[in-house]
Design an enzyme around this catalytic site. Structure first.
Site, PDB file in Angstrom:
ATOM      1  CG  ASN A   1      -1.732   1.225   1.382  1.00 48.88           C
ATOM      2  OD1 ASN A   1      -1.234   2.291   1.726  1.00 48.88           O
ATOM      3  ND2 ASN A   1      -3.021   1.093   1.133  1.00 48.88           N
TER       4      ASN A   1
ATOM      5  CB  CYS B   1      -7.175   9.780 -13.349  1.00 49.42           C
ATOM      6  SG  CYS B   1      -7.453   8.522 -12.082  1.00 49.42           S
TER       7      CYS B   1
END
Length: 383
Positions: free
Chosen positions: A267, A326
């Protein structure tokens, strides 16, 4: 039949060029029998606002494809496809059709040399697929067409979810060269349409800054940034992703391109927390969207800020942060504000080298902010 805006919808965005009308903006809700068909739209005074495709199952009940009176038929599809192709560079890997930007709302077509990957995200496009695919075959003669109709957005249109080839045969992964890098493309099994073509130019451009540097590619996916940096002569490249499948594909790509990259299943937030003493000359942040909808925007902003704080803390003075967002819900101005706050909190002096966004084959339409989703900043940390 024709649709009419409510009298009180004087501020409806469709008046100023936006291609969408929500169902609560309409005076008359069309009969569901018109779903997937085209109907004209007028304002309360009877002024024509264009032709659009209809779906009463969606909150976006009307999507404009023409400001005139064009019929939704083969002739229009052919004209739109031809125009889209003429507005693209003749690259073997490109986005050929980009939905509303090319007057075909809900149609996405990515070209991977001899393979076309097609997504139909609206009912009208879904019903027109046989004709559209026939036209694409006539113009481009692909060896295969892959229908990646597995996007969650189809559920909002009442459409089934599936992915299959036109031939019915499995599409085997294959090697392809994009900007001088070899990639193992699993178009049927990878995310979205198989490869993030919208970043292909940025993969190459950022790598020109990387020679002799220690580079971290966070959220690396298939390792495109990492591969380009390694090929460009980076001293060391570390690539992180939480997907084991993506990392395996990245390792395969690295072996094919004969470069050394350290791929780690981590992560990204945890990696920064657990490796506070690590230092890099370049860090690339290209995460998936943190804000899939407007309700998640506040939490996303906190996440983006924390990510940048941790990245700034791991950069050497004089180093570069290439960072991208994005989500169209996070505007360019908000994204810059988040980065500025992170720089302030970490007391780093930051210089903007350049801003970036979508390539020309993912055009942004004025008065349609939803068409702009990708934005980025390449920054130098002066101290």
């Amino acid at each position: 039949m024709k649709l009419t805006l409510k009298k009180e919808s004087r501020r409806a965005r469709v008046r100023t060029g936006h291609p969408w009308v929500f169902i609560n903006e309409l005076e008359n809700i069309p009969d569901p029998k018109f779903d997937g068909q085209a109907l004209p739209l007028e304002d309360a005074r009877g002024r024509h606002l264009g032709m659009g495709i209809v779906n009463t199952q969606s909150q976006i009940a009307w999507r404009r494809y023409s400001t005139g009176h064009d019929a939704w038929n083969r002739e229009f599809f052919e004209k739109a496809i031809m125009a889209a192709e003429q507005n693209r560079d003749e690259e073997p890997f490109r986005r050929l059709i980009w939905s509303e930007a090319d007057d075909l709302p809900g149609l996405v077509v990515d070209q991977f040399d001899e393979v076309l990957v097609v997504q139909a995200l609206t009912k009208a496009i879904d019903e027109a697929l046989p004709v559209i695919i026939e036209l694409l075959q006539e113009r481009l003669s692909p060896r295969e067409v892959l229908l990646r109709n597995d996007a969650p957005a189809r559920k909002k249109e009442g459409l089934e979810i599936y992915a299959r080839t036109l031939s019915g045969e499995p599409l085997k992964p294959f090697w392809a060269e994009i900007y001088n890098v070899q990639y193992y493309l699993d178009l049927e099994g990878a995310q979205k349409t198989g490869f993030y073509l919208d970043q292909r130019q940025e993969h190459f451009k950022v790598a020109t800054l990387a020679p002799d540097w220690r580079v971290l590619d966070a959220f690396c996916n298939q390792g495109a940034f990492a591969l380009n940096c390694a090929i460009a002569g980076a001293r060391e490249v570390v690539a992180i992703d939480s997907s084991q499948e993506a990392l395996e594909q990245g390792r395969r790509n690295a072996e094919k391109n004969e470069v050394e990259i350290q791929f780690l299943k981590e992560n990204v937030f945890d990696y920064f927390s657990n490796n506070r003493e690590e230092r890099f000359d370049m860090i690339i942040l290209d995460p998936p969207s943190f804000a899939p909808n407007r309700r998640s925007l506040q939490g996303a902003a906190k996440g983006y800020k924390e990510l940048h704080v941790r990245a700034f803390n791991c950069l050497n003075p004089g180093g570069i942060l290439a960072t991208y967002c994005c989500s169209h819900h996070v505007t360019r101005s908000l994204f810059r504000e988040i980065i500025e706050e992170a720089a302030s909190d970490t007391r780093r002096k930051i210089q903007i080298m350049y801003e970036t966004g979508q390539p020309l084959d993912h055009p942004v339409i004025m008065n349609f902010p939803e068409s702009e989703y990708l934005k980025g900043f390449v920054l130098r940390v002066l101290r």
